[in-house]
Design an enzyme around this catalytic site. Sequence first.
Site, PDB file in Angstrom:
ATOM      1  N   ASP A   1      17.484 -17.394   4.604  1.00 20.05           N
ATOM      2  CA  ASP A   1      16.559 -17.649   3.168  1.00 20.05           C
ATOM      3  C   ASP A   1      15.699 -19.051   3.583  1.00 20.05           C
ATOM      4  OD1 ASP A   1      15.816 -16.933   0.699  1.00 20.05           O
ATOM      5  OD2 ASP A   1      17.723 -17.915  -0.137  1.00 20.05           O
TER       6      ASP A   1
ATOM      7  N   ASP B   1       9.323 -21.062   4.559  1.00 14.83           N
ATOM      8  CA  ASP B   1       8.883 -21.379   3.199  1.00 14.83           C
ATOM      9  C   ASP B   1       8.074 -22.774   3.261  1.00 14.83           C
ATOM     10  OD1 ASP B   1       8.379 -22.762   0.727  1.00 14.83           O
ATOM     11  OD2 ASP B   1      10.629 -22.356   0.278  1.00 14.83           O
TER      12      ASP B   1
ATOM     13  N   GLU C   1       6.091 -17.513   1.700  1.00 13.70           N
ATOM     14  CA  GLU C   1       6.018 -17.766   0.391  1.00 13.70           C
ATOM     15  C   GLU C   1       4.698 -18.550   0.113  1.00 13.70           C
ATOM     16  OE1 GLU C   1       9.412 -19.670  -1.507  1.00 13.70           O
ATOM     17  OE2 GLU C   1       8.338 -20.424  -3.070  1.00 13.70           O
TER      18      GLU C   1
ATOM     19  N   HIS D   1      14.823 -20.019  -9.470  1.00 17.56           N
ATOM     20  CA  HIS D   1      16.066 -19.898  -8.961  1.00 17.56           C
ATOM     21  C   HIS D   1      17.278 -20.574  -9.989  1.00 17.56           C
ATOM     22  CE1 HIS D   1      13.874 -20.643  -5.052  1.00 17.56           C
ATOM     23  NE2 HIS D   1      14.534 -19.147  -4.946  1.00 17.56           N
TER      24      HIS D   1
ATOM     25  N   HIS E   1      12.230 -13.390  -5.801  1.00 12.34           N
ATOM     26  CA  HIS E   1      13.347 -14.371  -6.119  1.00 12.34           C
ATOM     27  C   HIS E   1      13.782 -14.880  -7.266  1.00 12.34           C
ATOM     28  CE1 HIS E   1      12.804 -16.236  -2.050  1.00 12.34           C
ATOM     29  NE2 HIS E   1      11.897 -15.200  -1.769  1.00 12.34           N
TER      30      HIS E   1
ATOM     31  N   ASN F   1      16.409 -10.892  -4.523  1.00  9.94           N
ATOM     32  CA  ASN F   1      17.269 -11.915  -4.067  1.00  9.94           C
ATOM     33  C   ASN F   1      18.421 -12.092  -5.174  1.00  9.94           C
ATOM     34  OD1 ASN F   1      15.659 -12.013  -1.752  1.00  9.94           O
ATOM     35  ND2 ASN F   1      15.157 -14.196  -2.178  1.00  9.94           N
TER      36      ASN F   1
HETATM   37 ZN   LIG Z   1      14.202 -17.927  -3.313  1.00  7.89          ZN
END
Ligand SMILES: [Zn+2]
Length: 294
Positions: free
Chosen positions: A82, A104, A134, A181, A209, A231
């Site tokens: 991740d 990322d 991303e 998140h 996400h 996710n």
């Molecule tokens: Zn994420």
Amino acid sequence: MPLVPMGPMLKQAQAGRYGVAAFNMIDYNSARSIVEGAAGLDAPIIVQVSVKTVKHWGYEPIATWVRMLAEGVDIPVALHLDHCSDIEVIKRCIDAGWTAVMFDGSALPFAENVAKSREVYELTQRAGIGLEAEIGAIGGVEDDKFVAEDAAILANFDECVAFCREMPKLAVFAPAIGTAHGFYKGEPKIAYELLGRITAVIDIPIALHGGTGLTEQQFHRCIAGGCAKVNISTMHKHRFIEGFVKLRAEKPKLEEPLPFIASQYEAMKADVVDMIRTFGSAGKARAAAQGAAA
Ligand SMILES: [Zn+2]
């Protein structure tokens, strides 16, 4: 079966309009609940690992646990890294046997994000594994990185098009579409219109996400709109803790540790089963495995 790359299973999911669950594993028991929860429903699954968790346990132990679990079941399992901004960590995961990684570069200026993502793209193409990349800033906390929800930036449409043109075989693309998140403080505002514009011109599965706390209806709408990887991290962490705490409260004198591990396993697995049913991937193992072999 042996671990599979993530891209083909997500292509199948995108075509079939269902979502493959991607749970963030914590320890062996958690990885087992994820893989066995999916196997019980005959669903493809992604076991993903945060950089923090990789550094806690080490590369080899995690790769070995997940490989062994995958080999014990008859569903396609991908081992994914991740959010990672460190190319050295990505290289070590590839060497240890990961079948997908996420680079990322969303904190970088766009041109630099493209350049670095392309570098990782070449690495993953050579290794025959999947890459997730991303654009934009997904709100909330991921590892030690915090993005205030009001500072979360939606992906820029033109940048999404330019970004994906550079990496046509991206396994999954993660544009920030308003999800965050952790637990949501207010009502999540998902940019469905942006998601629709992106999937109208970009033929790459999309990652959703910040799945914890979305409603069933929001999941369905995102999946119907092209999100093929969903996710779940925060909820899984909570189940891990609750599984222990609940038994402790019920049986304060219990001194044997194994029932606690069993209780955590059941709590985590119940959530895995619930999410897979919601995402529509139950019974899709065969289709996903054929996609993975193609
Ligand atoms: Zn994420």
